[in-house]
Design a protein around this motif. Structure first.
Motif, mmCIF file in Angstrom:
data_model
loop_
_atom_site.group_PDB
_atom_site.id
_atom_site.type_symbol
_atom_site.label_atom_id
_atom_site.label_comp_id
_atom_site.label_asym_id
_atom_site.label_seq_id
_atom_site.Cartn_x
_atom_site.Cartn_y
_atom_site.Cartn_z
ATOM 1 N N GLY A 1 0.835 -1.184 0.000
ATOM 2 C CA GLY A 1 0.000 0.000 0.000
ATOM 3 C C GLY A 1 0.871 1.235 0.000
ATOM 4 O O GLY A 1 2.100 1.157 0.022
ATOM 5 N N TYR A 2 0.238 2.380 -0.003
ATOM 6 C CA TYR A 2 0.947 3.649 0.034
ATOM 7 C C TYR A 2 0.729 4.283 1.404
ATOM 8 O O TYR A 2 -0.418 4.506 1.823
ATOM 9 N N TYR A 3 1.822 4.562 2.084
ATOM 10 C CA TYR A 3 1.782 4.963 3.486
ATOM 11 C C TYR A 3 2.301 6.376 3.695
ATOM 12 O O TYR A 3 3.275 6.800 3.056
ATOM 13 N N LEU A 4 1.651 7.067 4.617
ATOM 14 C CA LEU A 4 2.130 8.361 5.090
ATOM 15 C C LEU A 4 3.093 8.103 6.240
ATOM 16 O O LEU A 4 2.746 7.442 7.220
ATOM 17 N N LEU A 5 4.304 8.621 6.110
ATOM 18 C CA LEU A 5 5.363 8.362 7.093
ATOM 19 C C LEU A 5 5.826 9.655 7.742
ATOM 20 O O LEU A 5 5.935 10.689 7.083
ATOM 21 N N LYS A 6 6.111 9.563 9.046
ATOM 22 C CA LYS A 6 6.769 10.686 9.727
ATOM 23 C C LYS A 6 7.803 10.136 10.694
ATOM 24 O O LYS A 6 7.566 9.141 11.392
ATOM 25 N N ASN A 7 8.949 10.767 10.687
ATOM 26 C CA ASN A 7 10.078 10.352 11.512
ATOM 27 C C ASN A 7 9.736 10.553 12.986
ATOM 28 O O ASN A 7 9.358 11.656 13.402
ATOM 29 N N THR A 8 9.857 9.500 13.784
ATOM 30 C CA THR A 8 9.480 9.583 15.199
ATOM 31 C C THR A 8 10.430 10.456 16.008
ATOM 32 O O THR A 8 10.097 10.871 17.121
ATOM 33 N N SER A 9 11.599 10.765 15.453
ATOM 34 C CA SER A 9 12.555 11.612 16.177
ATOM 35 C C SER A 9 12.352 13.093 15.899
ATOM 36 O O SER A 9 12.987 13.937 16.539
ATOM 37 N N HIS A 10 11.481 13.419 14.953
ATOM 38 C CA HIS A 10 11.232 14.820 14.624
ATOM 39 C C HIS A 10 10.112 15.388 15.483
ATOM 40 O O HIS A 10 9.119 14.705 15.762
ATOM 41 N N LYS A 11 10.258 16.639 15.868
ATOM 42 C CA LYS A 11 9.223 17.299 16.644
ATOM 43 C C LYS A 11 8.054 17.706 15.745
ATOM 44 O O LYS A 11 8.235 18.004 14.573
ATOM 45 N N GLY A 12 6.882 17.716 16.325
ATOM 46 C CA GLY A 12 5.715 18.172 15.582
ATOM 47 C C GLY A 12 5.550 19.673 15.705
ATOM 48 O O GLY A 12 6.128 20.308 16.582
ATOM 49 N N PHE A 13 4.773 20.262 14.811
ATOM 50 C CA PHE A 13 4.427 21.672 14.873
ATOM 51 C C PHE A 13 3.099 21.832 14.135
ATOM 52 O O PHE A 13 2.676 20.953 13.378
ATOM 53 N N PRO A 14 2.379 22.934 14.400
ATOM 54 C CA PRO A 14 0.993 23.045 13.911
ATOM 55 C C PRO A 14 0.824 22.831 12.421
ATOM 56 O O PRO A 14 -0.098 22.131 11.983
#
Length: 313
Positions: A274-287
Motif C-alpha cells: 500500500g501507500y503509506y504516510l510516514l513521519k520520523n518519530t525523532s522529529h518534533k511536531g508543529f501546527p
C-alpha cells in the motif's frame, strides 16, 4: 472610565508620530514611511487632537518634541519595538515551519497535485514544498517532514499510516479502445501496445507480473513501449499510445472524468502493499505539519473503496 477603544488611537497615527519624532522632520518621516508629507502632518495633528495636547513645537523647517511628546515617544518606541519583534518572529516561524512533503513520482503527480489547489485555498498560511522522487532515500531524507511511499507499512524509526492499498488494472483512452476492441479480452492484451514503466524498484508491478497474476503466462510483450516514470506512462495512455497499468486511487480522477477507461471492467490484481504516510518519530511536531498530516488522512478517508480481498483499500 474611558473605554479601550477611546483610549487607544489608530496605530498609523502612532507610526507617523514615531517617524516624525525620530527624524525631526515631517518630510523625512514621509520618506521613511513612503507616504506624503501632508499625510504625516495630518496623522500627527489627529494624534494631538486625540490626546488634546501638543506633541511638537513646529518651526519653519523643523519640529521639536514638547515635554508631553517626549514622554509619549518613550512609550511608543518601546511598544513598537515589541510589536516589530513579534512580527519578525511570526514571519520567521512561518518560514521555518513550511512543510517538506516527499512522495513517489506517481503519488506526487497523480494523487497530490489534483488536490493541492483546494488545500492551498483553504490553508493559505501553510506552505508545502513538494519533493517528487522514486528514490526511497531521497523521500526519507532527514529534512523531510512527511513522506508517502509504497511498502508494507514497516519503516524502522517511522510512524506509518496507510493512505490507500494497491489495486492494479489495465487502463487506456476511450479512443484507443474504440480502435482496438481486443483490449477488452484478457488473452489478447499481450498482442496490443502495452505501456511499461522501467524502475530500479524490482518489487513494483510490471505487465509481466500482472499478466502472470491474471493467469496469462509466457506471453511475449514485443509491442511494449517503456517510460522511466509512471506519470509519463499514464500520459502516454491518455494520448492513446496504448494500454497502461492503472493503480487504483492514482488514476481514479481520470476514470471519473472519462479520460481513461478500464477495458477489462472490474478485473484487477491486488497486492499486500500500500501507500503509506510516514513521519520520523525523532522529529518534533508543529501546527503546520499537523494540518498537512490531518489533511492527507482526511483525503485517504474519502477515497473510493475497491472490492476484493482487502476490502478497505
Amino acid at each position: 472610565m474611558l473605554s479601550k477603544k477611546k483610549i487607544l488611537p489608530p496605530l498609523d497615527y502612532l507610526l507617523a508620530f514615531e517617524a516624525a519624532a525620530k527624524t525631526g522632520s515631517f518630510a523625512r518621516a514621509s520618506d521613511e514611511l513612503n507616504i506624503s508629507e501632508t499625510a504625516i502632518s495630518r496623522k500627527v495633528r489627529l494624534l494631538e487632537q486625540h490626546y488634546n495636547v501638543p506633541l511638537f513645537v513646529r518651526g519653519n523647517r523643523s519640529i521639536t518634541l514638547t515635554q508631553q511628546g517626549g514622554t509619549l515617544l518613550t512609550s511608543v518606541e518601546r511598544s513598537m519595538d515589541i510589536l516589530r519583534e513579534a512580527s519578525r518572529d511570526m514571519f520567521a516561524n512561518h518560514q521555518a515551519n513550511s512543510i517538506n512533503l516527499a512522495a513517489t513520482n506517481s503519488v506526487a503527480a497523480l494523487w497530490l497535485m489534483p488536490r493541492l489547489r483546494k488545500f492551498n485555498r483553504s490553508n493559505a498560511r501553510v506552505k508545502i514544498t513538494l519533493v517528487s522522487s522514486d528514490s526511497d532515500a531521497e523521500c526519507l531524507a532527514n529534512e523531510m517532514d512527511l513522506s508517502i511511499l509504497r511498502g508494507e507499512g514497516d519503516w524502522p524509526g517511522y510512524e506509518s499510516h496507510m493512505l490507500f492499498g494497491e489495486t492494479v488494472f489495465p487502463v487506456c483512452s476511450p479512443r484507443y479502445l474504440a480502435r482496438n476492441p481486443k483490449a477488452g479480452d484478457l488473452a489478447s492484451l499481450p498482442d496490443l501496445d502495452l505501456i511499461e514503466v522501467t524502475s530500479s524498484h524490482a518489487e513494483w508491478m510490471t505487465w509481466k507480473t500482472w499478466l502472470t497474476r491474471s493467469d496469462v503466462s509466457d506471453a511475449p510483450l514485443e509491442r511494449a513501449v517503456a517510460f522511466n516514470t509512471y506519470p509519463l506512462a499514464i500520459q502516454a495512455a491518455l494520448d492513446g499510445l496504448g494500454v497502461a497499468l492503472g493503480w487504483g486511487h492514482l488514476v481514479d480522477h481520470l476514470l471519473e472524468a472519462g479520460e481513461l477507461v478500464r477495458p477489462l471492467g472490474d478485473r484487477a490484481v491486488r497486492t499486500e502493499s500500500g501507500y503509506y504516510l510516514l513521519k520520523n518519530t525523532s522529529h518534533k511536531g508543529f501546527p503546520e505539519k499537523q494540518i498537512v498530516e490531518n489533511w492527507l488522512i482526511e483525503q485517504s478517508a474519502q477515497r473510493k473503496r475497491y472490492a476484493g480481498r482487502a476490502a478497505g483499500v
